[in-house]
Scaffold this motif. Sequence first.
Motif, PDB file in Angstrom:
ATOM      1  N   PRO A  68      -8.505   2.605   1.980  1.00  0.00           N
ATOM      2  CA  PRO A  68      -7.661   2.959   3.118  1.00  0.00           C
ATOM      3  C   PRO A  68      -8.217   2.355   4.400  1.00  0.00           C
ATOM      4  O   PRO A  68      -9.431   2.385   4.643  1.00  0.00           O
ATOM      5  N   SER A  69      -7.356   1.761   5.195  1.00  0.00           N
ATOM      6  CA  SER A  69      -7.747   1.144   6.472  1.00  0.00           C
ATOM      7  C   SER A  69      -8.883   0.127   6.329  1.00  0.00           C
ATOM      8  O   SER A  69      -9.701  -0.014   7.242  1.00  0.00           O
ATOM      9  N   HIS A 111      -5.231   2.996  -4.332  1.00  0.00           N
ATOM     10  CA  HIS A 111      -5.499   3.044  -2.888  1.00  0.00           C
ATOM     11  C   HIS A 111      -6.303   4.316  -2.598  1.00  0.00           C
ATOM     12  O   HIS A 111      -6.281   4.851  -1.500  1.00  0.00           O
ATOM     13  N   ASP A 126       0.869  -1.185   0.000  1.00  0.00           N
ATOM     14  CA  ASP A 126       0.000   0.000   0.000  1.00  0.00           C
ATOM     15  C   ASP A 126       0.901   1.230   0.000  1.00  0.00           C
ATOM     16  O   ASP A 126       1.530   1.543   1.018  1.00  0.00           O
ATOM     17  N   HIS A 137       3.627  -1.662   3.944  1.00  0.00           N
ATOM     18  CA  HIS A 137       3.724  -0.286   3.472  1.00  0.00           C
ATOM     19  C   HIS A 137       5.186   0.110   3.311  1.00  0.00           C
ATOM     20  O   HIS A 137       6.030  -0.335   4.096  1.00  0.00           O
ATOM     21  N   GLU A 192       1.804   4.619   0.449  1.00  0.00           N
ATOM     22  CA  GLU A 192       1.415   5.860   1.127  1.00  0.00           C
ATOM     23  C   GLU A 192       2.617   6.257   1.966  1.00  0.00           C
ATOM     24  O   GLU A 192       3.493   5.423   2.207  1.00  0.00           O
ATOM     25  N   HIS A 218      -6.166   9.086   0.747  1.00  0.00           N
ATOM     26  CA  HIS A 218      -6.245   8.237   1.937  1.00  0.00           C
ATOM     27  C   HIS A 218      -7.403   8.598   2.865  1.00  0.00           C
ATOM     28  O   HIS A 218      -7.273   8.580   4.096  1.00  0.00           O
TER      29      HIS A 218
HETATM   30 ZN   LIG Z   1      -3.388   2.899   3.524  1.00  0.00          ZN
END
Ligand SMILES: [Zn+2]
Length: 284
Positions: free
Chosen positions: A126-127, A86, A13, A227, A15, A90
């Motif tokens: 996200p999450s 993604h 991911d 990540h 970010e 975010h």
């Molecule tokens: Zn993320």
Amino acid sequence: MSPGALTNALTIDVEDYFQVSACAPYSARDTWEQRECRGERNVDRILALLDARATRATFFTLGWIAERYPQMVQRIVAGGHELASHGYGHERASDLDEAAFFADIDRSRKLLEDLSGQQVKGYRAPSFSIGQNNLWAFDCLARAGYRYSSSIYPIQHDHYGMPDAPRFAHEVRAGLLEVPVTTAHFSGRNWPASGGGYFRLFPYALSRWLLARVNREDQQSAIFYFHPWEIDAGQPRVAGVNAKSRFRHYVNLHRMEDKIRRLLSDFSWGRMDEIFLVPQATRK
Ligand SMILES: [Zn+2]
């Protein structure tokens, strides 16, 4: 790696450290431009790690990062990896209404396609923020032209999770597959088995056992995610983060790269689209 073993999906991911949901209250969006970006160099380290093992993966990339680092996007694609979305900035799907969510996933897909010259088929919220209360998100994803999502985590967790969701790939809308993040099932419940803070916290042998169990007992490909900031022990600290989030974010960062190396040699890995977007009848 045993011969004939299932290929698992390796996902990153993309970010930066200041965009993580747990840091969100302490790193407002209007400060992002002033922060030191470390995503590009960390992605380059990951690309080198994967290249050394001739491994291909899926990079769920934020539009915000892709826009600022277009050459990074091109290096991902040139390495034979899958570029997926993604979202743009975010924002959790559960914090947006339907129109705002559609705008986010549509904008990020078009941006990534323009930068890469390739079709973007996959999306990860996200999450893992798609769950019981916002299943309309799947209507949006299908309408925006995505082929699969990997946005549900079938566990109980304080920030996300849909414990009763199916554990493996299933069609949620015509032409749209949801491929939930991997859990191992035993003692009557689902256990996280796919990366994130758990992977940094648990001993490596436990993570390996959980993934192998899914391959062996369930006869299913697993999904692993991490990540770029997780291999970056020298990242600037975000001030003000509470103790629980600080622990989750920073625990064992210095061990991560070595653990990823072991994971790459202990299992067979591939891209999401190549593993899951094949006709059901020919899937192992
Ligand atoms: Zn993320």
